[in-house]
Design a protein around this motif. Structure first.
Motif, short mmCIF file in Angstrom:
data_model
loop_
_atom_site.label_atom_id
_atom_site.label_comp_id
_atom_site.label_asym_id
_atom_site.label_seq_id
_atom_site.Cartn_x
_atom_site.Cartn_y
_atom_site.Cartn_z
N CYS A 147 0.84 -1.21 0.00
CA CYS A 147 0.00 0.00 0.00
C CYS A 147 0.87 1.25 0.00
O CYS A 147 0.52 2.25 -0.64
N GLU A 197 -7.33 -9.16 2.59
CA GLU A 197 -7.87 -7.99 1.86
C GLU A 197 -9.33 -8.29 1.57
O GLU A 197 -9.64 -9.24 0.85
N ASN A 209 -6.33 -5.49 5.12
CA ASN A 209 -6.68 -4.33 4.31
C ASN A 209 -8.16 -4.38 4.01
O ASN A 209 -8.68 -5.43 3.62
N HIS A 218 -5.59 -1.19 7.22
CA HIS A 218 -5.66 -0.05 6.32
C HIS A 218 -7.04 -0.05 5.69
O HIS A 218 -7.46 -1.06 5.10
#
Ligand code: SF4
Length: 361
Positions: A19, A169, A196, A248
């Motif tokens: 990222c 993710e 994420n 994130h």
């Protein structure tokens, strides 16, 4: 504990390395196949990308060399390998990763997204040997009838046998807080590094399925889904207190306003011709003249209007003559008849998407 980043996203702990490079526009987006063992209702892939196709950024590629060339134009410092599920074409994916590492060196950081359905120990070993640095799993978490989920969850454990960064993710899907929490805890217990979370967005292809399930966009101008960002933040707050993962929350705004713009700027300076102006947004701005007969138009501009040849470029593919903006403005005033003048702005991408066209005078 949750902090806002300078990129309109939110984080707990350090951003995953993949990222960090992505937000600066330094990651080549390498799409190694549209093939995927799953059929998620929120899948954003366009029809064009659902086949067994390969793209480097917006550029359809047939060879590794073409992908390397695209990475050079972007001055990429790494690549994010995506699909589909890149493991559905393992040989190809491993070949591209290896070639990029060979071309740009060990420090070229490569991360990869996968469902996990095909992530056997052998498959992961191939990716590790090719040089993969970071792997992100997106299991079928939100499908209660999933056949693949058990397999995927079992396979994620295989990833911990290798010396790379392992994370998750997932999209942030309103109503799915419990499932998201469950996955965060699962990853945390295994010793993963990060999770994420992506703000959910409408695309051309998932629009119907999302509307049918009652999801709505936050406004007429935005593709982001109401409640997705808030839920992501709730997960980050909970995760920061209850797990030791980094998080994130990648927002729609980050992708549009930061990541894309930074990537365009990097590419623009390498593809701009002398008569093009590179804007703050990373687009290319210049003037064009259109007329049915390009050769006749060119002669008219050079001999009739006495424009120096080095200011003109005949773009036959697009059916126009290109020139500096100021020249187009002057010529539009001076030349009467059927020649049409415009100022255009285009992305510096392979597909040269036109984002603005202003007629002159
Ligand atoms: S795993 Fe990804 S590519 Fe595959 S169907 Fe789901 S969203 Fe689409």
């Amino acid at each position: 504990m949750v902090r806002e980043t300078p990129y309109f996203s939110y984080a707990v702990g350090e951003l995953p390395r993949g990222c960090q490079l992505c937000v600066r526009g330094e990651k080549l987006v390498l799409f190694t196949t549209g093939a995927c063992p799953r059929d998620c209702f929120y899948c954003p892939l366009s029809e064009k990308r659902k086949g067994d196709v390969v793209y480097a950024n917006e550029r359809p590629v047939k060879t590794v060399d073409e992908a390397i060339e695209e990475a050079k134009i972007q001055e990429a410092k790494g690549a994010g390998v995506t699909g589909g599920d890149p493991l559905a074409r393992l040989d190809r994916t491993a070949e591209y990763i290896r070639a990029l590492k060979e071309a740009f060196g060990e420090g070229f950081h490569v991360h990869l997204y996968t469902t996990g359905a095909l992530a056997t120990k052998k498959a992961l070993e191939r990716l590790y040997d090719a040089g993969l640095d970071e792997i992100r799993f997106h299991p079928d978490l939100f499908n209660p009838n999933s056949r693949l989920f058990e397999v995927e969850i079992r396979n994620i454990r295989n990833a911990f046998d290798f010396d790379w960064d392992v994370g998750g993710e997932i999209p942030s899907i309103p109503g799915q807080f419990e499932r998201m929490k469950w996955y965060a805890e699962f990853l945390d217990k295994l010793g993963a590094k990060f999770l994420n979370v992506n703000e959910l967005e409408f695309s051309e292809t998932n629009l119907r399925a999302l509307i049918d399930r009652g999801y709505k966009p936050i406004s007429n101008e935005s593709a982001a889904i109401t409640g997705s960002l808030e839920l992501g933040l709730k997960l980050l707050e909970w995760g920061g207190e209850n797990t030791s993962l980094s998080y994130h929350l990648c927002t729609a705004k980050l992708k549009d306003a930061v990541q894309l713009r930074n990537r365009l700027r990097r590419m623009a300076k390498n593809v701009a011709r002398p008569y093009m102006e590179v804007t703050e947004e990373g687009t290319l701005r210049f003037g064009i003249a259109e007329y049915d007969d390009l050769d006749e138009l060119y002669t008219l501009l050079v001999e009739g209007a006495e424009v120096p040849e080095e200011w003109l470029y005949v773009n036959r593919e697009r059916g126009r003559v290109e020139m500096p903006e100021g020249v187009a403005v002057e010529l539009a005033d001076a030349i009467e008849g059927d020649v049409r003048f415009f100022i255009v702005e285009e992305y510096p991408t392979f597909d040269r998407l036109e984002v603005e066209r202003v007629p002159l005078p």
